[in-house]
Design an enzyme around this catalytic site. Sequence first.
Site: not given
Ligand code: 13P
Length: 232
Positions: A91, A158, A164, A196, A217
């Site tokens: 990650h 990602e 986020g 997001s 997330g």
């Molecule tokens: P968000 O959905 O909070 O943007 O996070 C994505 C994430 O890092 C999932 O592993």
Amino acid sequence: MKKQYFFVANFKSYLTFKEEIKWCSNNVKELAILSQDNKIIICPSFVSMGLVKGIELGAQNCSNFGVGAYTGEISAESLAQLDIKYCLVGHSERRQYFNETNENLEKKIEQLFKNNIVPILCIGESHQEYLTGKTQEVLLAQLNVLKKVSKEIIIAYEPIWAIGTGLTPEVEYIDKIYNFINKLMDNKYKILYGGSVNQDLAQKLKQFTKIDGFLIGKASTSFQEFKKIVLS
Ligand code: 13P
């Protein structure tokens, strides 16, 4: 047959132990219903894993090593004993804050394979790399850890700048990257999108791309938000 999408909830460290247990125990029944048509995997923190029953769990990380003198680490053997079938690796938060390198990730993947756990390899570019057109070059380097892999793995694309932030790439852009990864990997692996994710984006990606699912997330920490995404 209707496509079964993956919805992987990554709680990160957003929720405390008590909040995680509450989230899971309050929603076991609804999750069972949602799981009839979807592949739902919840990744809480390690402390909660042994106590959650009736929900398919994934881990957010695992040790580079097997059992042994590695203080503070959680081995893939232990995860397997808890019946964990999936584990996130690489990650971007672990690459950024815990200095994880491709070398570490190769070791983690090896440990997971030994224990029949499917790694979910996270890859993605920074905003600067996105803006300067370096995305494919960055992903190629990150995917290098899979060169010796022959077992099942899942890839989660990602973009770091979408995590986020509430910012998301255009659907066409995600589609382009999906096709790039898929071609590079000879169509072998499932590919998820994360960053997001909300109901609207999930709906569009299902409609206009061949994406296999979502890594979610912040939105997953609210069951209602997560459910909306699953039902998108
Ligand atoms: P968000 O959905 O909070 O943007 O996070 C994505 C994430 O890092 C999932 O592993």
